[in-house]
Scaffold this active site. Structure first.
Site, PDB file in Angstrom:
ATOM      1  N   SER A  16       0.822  -1.210   0.000  1.00 46.86           N
ATOM      2  CA  SER A  16       0.000   0.000   0.000  1.00 46.86           C
ATOM      3  C   SER A  16       0.858   1.263   0.000  1.00 46.86           C
ATOM      4  O   SER A  16       0.600   2.211  -0.737  1.00 46.86           O
ATOM      5  CB  SER A  16      -0.920   0.009   1.225  1.00 46.86           C
TER       6      SER A  16
ATOM      7  N   SER B 191     -11.633   2.811  -1.156  1.00 53.88           N
ATOM      8  CA  SER B 191     -10.762   3.926  -0.779  1.00 53.88           C
ATOM      9  C   SER B 191      -9.684   4.168  -1.829  1.00 53.88           C
ATOM     10  O   SER B 191      -9.100   5.252  -1.881  1.00 53.88           O
ATOM     11  CB  SER B 191     -10.111   3.651   0.571  1.00 53.88           C
ATOM     12  N   GLN B 192      -9.423   3.166  -2.674  1.00 52.73           N
ATOM     13  CA  GLN B 192      -8.416   3.358  -3.723  1.00 52.73           C
ATOM     14  C   GLN B 192      -8.877   4.370  -4.760  1.00 52.73           C
ATOM     15  O   GLN B 192      -8.065   5.097  -5.335  1.00 52.73           O
ATOM     16  CB  GLN B 192      -8.086   2.015  -4.381  1.00 52.73           C
TER      17      GLN B 192
ATOM     18  N   SER C 260     -13.116   2.420   5.114  1.00 55.94           N
ATOM     19  CA  SER C 260     -11.656   2.360   4.928  1.00 55.94           C
ATOM     20  C   SER C 260     -10.995   3.722   5.136  1.00 55.94           C
ATOM     21  O   SER C 260     -10.052   4.074   4.431  1.00 55.94           O
ATOM     22  CB  SER C 260     -11.311   1.800   3.538  1.00 55.94           C
TER      23      SER C 260
ATOM     24  N   ASP D   6      -8.793  -6.142   4.459  1.00 52.49           N
ATOM     25  CA  ASP D   6      -7.791  -7.108   4.012  1.00 52.49           C
ATOM     26  C   ASP D   6      -7.414  -8.120   5.096  1.00 52.49           C
ATOM     27  O   ASP D   6      -6.738  -9.114   4.803  1.00 52.49           O
ATOM     28  CB  ASP D   6      -6.533  -6.386   3.529  1.00 52.49           C
TER      29      ASP D   6
ATOM     30  N   LYS E 198     -13.088  -7.747  -4.558  1.00 49.95           N
ATOM     31  CA  LYS E 198     -11.638  -7.874  -4.459  1.00 49.95           C
ATOM     32  C   LYS E 198     -11.149  -8.815  -5.571  1.00 49.95           C
ATOM     33  O   LYS E 198     -11.827  -9.025  -6.571  1.00 49.95           O
ATOM     34  CB  LYS E 198     -11.261  -8.391  -3.073  1.00 49.95           C
TER      35      LYS E 198
END
Length: 423
Positions: A23, A145-146, A172, A306, A333
């Protein structure tokens, strides 16, 4: 390929050099590229997701294949939108089934030139970089959140900066905070101006030296191993050794920080309820098992999705009923992780259930186990790593397609061998 994994009979004593955080690595690479930097971040992850990011950012390729790297797809989609040139970005068949419309629409609102090459709303994308003139957008807070991080990072290079408003429940949040901290480390100016709005000032980033912390997500599998080893030693009647710590297991994990940027560091506190003690050292952390685990575990995992697979498998094997909420992102995911967990745990005799597409729970109900269970990994690295430690409680475990761990922890199997596991 298939691995058969067996646990060591003796106490586990090992020192593990964890992989660098994927990350942090992938965010640092984007920020470094936006800064046009020469000081490459140190201790970058050597996992697949970071390798494809490095390859995409070097040499200015016209066709970018990020394989199964979801983080790279989201971050690069935003990065390419503000970078001169026309490129096509694609990935594996599964990646081409993972939605990207929310991010693409947000970027288009800012002025991005993005086209769908195949199915509407999904990769591959054709992106022509241009100067984005927009400076304010709203986005649902319950999306990945990405998406949010991708937009925030390019905000500093927009002529007027960016104001991002998040509506509804924000999931997140620690990953968003991680992004903001890293942006500031690279000289950007970004902050929460309310509980749901973030402002990013224009001005870009600086070329700065940066070292990546080890990965707390990877650490979770060693916490799991310690929890299961403690459970197994209790079942074997070694209560005296566990009480005074003599003759019991101990694992050192190097490169972790006490005050970590990573939201997954919260896993240490949850594992304390499963009997795992964390001692911070100059090099990282030392794990031992102390005290009795809780009789039942309930947790909102909206900020640490995760870690869901790790805790679900651990609790089943320790015979601890659980209810985990906030797991809505697991459906999109690398695989549908909710369905995958339910299917694979049935092979081991555990009847786990889901509710509302965001909750996993187990009340202790058992079902007939397969005589010789083989765990499918669904092209998902976390399925392999979360199930391998099951061999501590079971005679052994078979893992199909074990090479998927290269996505985030390429040395996982070798590190298990260092700890005495037989593969």
């Amino acid at each position: 390929m298939r691995y058969t994994v067996s646990a060591p009979g003796a106490p586990i004593r090992a020192g593990i050099c964890l992989p660098a955080s994927k990350s942090i690595s992938n965010r640092a690479l984007i920020l470094h590229a936006l800064a046009h930097g020469r000081l490459t971040p140190c201790n970058l992850s050597d996992c697949d997701d970071t390798r494809v990011m490095v390859r995409a950012l070097q040499g200015n390729p016209e066709h970018i294949d990020i394989m199964a790297a979801g983080t790279a797809m989201r971050f690069l989609t935003a990065y390419l939108s503000v970078t001169p040139g026309t490129r096509i970005i694609t990935g594996t068949q599964r990646m081409q089934q993972r939605p990207i419309r929310i991010l693409a629409d947000a970027l288009r609102q800012l002025g991005a030139d993005i086209e769908y090459v195949g199915n509407e709303g999904f990769p591959p994308l054709r992106i022509t970089g241009t100067e984005l003139r927009g400076n304010e957008i709203s986005l649902a807070g319950n999306v990945s959140s990405q998406y949010i991080s991708a937009l925030l990072m390019i905000g500093a290079v927009l002529p007027e900066g960016l104001r991002l408003h998040l509506t509804g429940n924000i999931i997140s949040r620690p990953y968003i905070d991680l992004t903001l901290r890293l942006m500031r480390d690279f000289g950007g100016h970004a902050e929460w101006i309310s509980a749901s709005s973030i402002t990013v000032s224009p001005g870009g980033y600086r070329d700065v030296p940066f070292t990546v912390e080890s990965d707390w997500s990877a650490a979770s599998y060693w916490y799991q191993i310690m929890a299961l080893k403690g459970y197994e030693e209790r079942r074997a009647g070694h209560t005296a050794e566990l009480a005074d710590g003599k003759g019991s297991s101990g694992i050192e994990l190097r490169g972790l920080f006490r005050h970590s940027y990573q939201g997954d560091s919260r896993g240490a506190e949850i594992f304390s309820r499963l009997g795992v003690h964390t001692e911070y050292t100059d090099e990282g952390v030392r794990l031992t098992h102390q005290g009795m685990p809780v009789a039942r575990l309930e947790e909102d995992m909206v900020d640490i999705p995760d870690l869901a697979q790790t805790f679900v498998v651990t609790c089943c094997l320790m015979n601890i009923p659980f209810r985990f909420t906030g797991l809505q992102s697991l459906r999109i995911k690398e695989t549908d992780r909710i369905a995958a967990l339910i299917a694979e745990l049935r092979k081991l005799g555990y009847a786990v259930r889901s509710e509302q597409d965001s909750i996993l729970l187990w009340d202790g109900e058992r079902c007939p186990a397969d005589a010789a269970p083989v765990i499918a990994t669904y092209e998902d690295h976390r399925m392999a790593m979360a199930f391998a430690p099951a061999c501590i409680v079971l005679p052994q475990i078979e893992i199909d397609e074990p090479q998927v761990v290269s996505k985030s922890y390429p040395a996982y199997w070798e590190d298990l061998k260092l700890a005495g596991f037989r593969i």
